[in-house]
Write a protein that holds these residues in place. Structure first.
Motif, PDB file in Angstrom:
ATOM      1  N   ARG A 111       0.826  -1.212   0.000  1.00  0.00           N
ATOM      2  CA  ARG A 111       0.000   0.000   0.000  1.00  0.00           C
ATOM      3  C   ARG A 111       0.860   1.263   0.000  1.00  0.00           C
TER       4      ARG A 111
ATOM      5  N   ASP B  94      -4.218   5.755  -3.378  1.00  0.00           N
ATOM      6  CA  ASP B  94      -4.488   5.079  -2.110  1.00  0.00           C
ATOM      7  C   ASP B  94      -5.541   4.018  -2.393  1.00  0.00           C
ATOM      8  N   LEU B  95      -5.095   2.875  -2.934  1.00  0.00           N
ATOM      9  CA  LEU B  95      -6.013   1.823  -3.364  1.00  0.00           C
ATOM     10  C   LEU B  95      -6.397   0.904  -2.213  1.00  0.00           C
ATOM     11  N   VAL B  96      -7.575   0.313  -2.338  1.00  0.00           N
ATOM     12  CA  VAL B  96      -7.997  -0.730  -1.404  1.00  0.00           C
ATOM     13  C   VAL B  96      -7.338  -2.019  -1.891  1.00  0.00           C
ATOM     14  N   VAL B  97      -6.290  -2.423  -1.192  1.00  0.00           N
ATOM     15  CA  VAL B  97      -5.543  -3.616  -1.564  1.00  0.00           C
ATOM     16  C   VAL B  97      -5.589  -4.553  -0.364  1.00  0.00           C
ATOM     17  N   ASN B  98      -6.209  -5.721  -0.514  1.00  0.00           N
ATOM     18  CA  ASN B  98      -6.237  -6.687   0.582  1.00  0.00           C
ATOM     19  C   ASN B  98      -6.046  -8.114   0.131  1.00  0.00           C
TER      20      ASN B  98
ATOM     21  N   ARG C  11       1.241   4.202  -3.017  1.00  0.00           N
ATOM     22  CA  ARG C  11       1.081   5.651  -2.789  1.00  0.00           C
ATOM     23  C   ARG C  11       2.330   6.397  -3.247  1.00  0.00           C
TER      24      ARG C  11
END
Length: 172
Positions: free
Chosen positions: A72, A82-86, A76
């Motif tokens: 993450r 600011d990606l939703v990475v999970n 950036r």
């Protein structure tokens, strides 16, 4: 709960059963990267200025930083998003090579960008000289062989909906 709360709940660390052993244990480098796609399904690659091959957004974790947090942070820093990475796609063990020790590479699903988001992307890190969206087949000649295998494994995991384990990019 925070990481500090979790560490506190663990209680006192275990004592070394053999004094000094902890300092002699091997250390591995750890990195987190993201498979980010555009609405045409092409993969986002970064163009590093310090090596002749393309890479995916991401990088090496700092001390006490998880692979996901490193991924993450690097996204950036490298592309300003600011990606939703999970979702984990791949865990890949990399052998020692040259000056680099062995390590664990994690690839996460970075999602799909809209055509507007993709068109607006520019590198936000001085280490990068560009960004490229490429179909996997077009990217292969521009990647290290192990990275090509790792990205292919990530694409398989994405399609299957299950994370995969690999060794030097070769899925087991």
């Amino acid at each position: 709960m925070t990481l500090a709360d979790d560490l506190s709940a663990e209680g006192e660390p275990e004592q070394e059963f053999n004094p000094g052993i902890a300092g002699r244990l091997p250390r591995k480098r750890v990195a987190g990267g993201a498979l980010i796609r555009d609405d045409a399904g092409r993969i986002l690659f970064v163009v590093p200025g310090y090596k002749p091959f393309l890479d995916i957004p991401g990088g090496i974790a700092d001390a006490d930083e998880s692979p996901l947090a490193a991924c993450r942070r690097e996204i950036r820093e490298e592309i300003g998003l600011d990606l939703v990475v999970n979702r984990l796609l791949v865990v890949d063990w990399i052998p020692a090579h040259g000056v680099w020790p062995d390590g664990m590479m994690f690839i996460f699903d970075g999602g799909q960008l809209s055509s507007e988001q993709a068109a607006a992307l520019t590198p936000t890190d001085d280490e990068l000289t560009g960004l490229r969206f490429l179909a996997y087949e077009d990217a292969v000649p521009l990647l290290r062989p192990s990275m090509a295998r790792r990205v292919e494994t990530a694409l398989q995991a994405l399609g299957e909906g299950q994370p995969r384990y690999a060794e030097f990019g070769r899925s087991q």
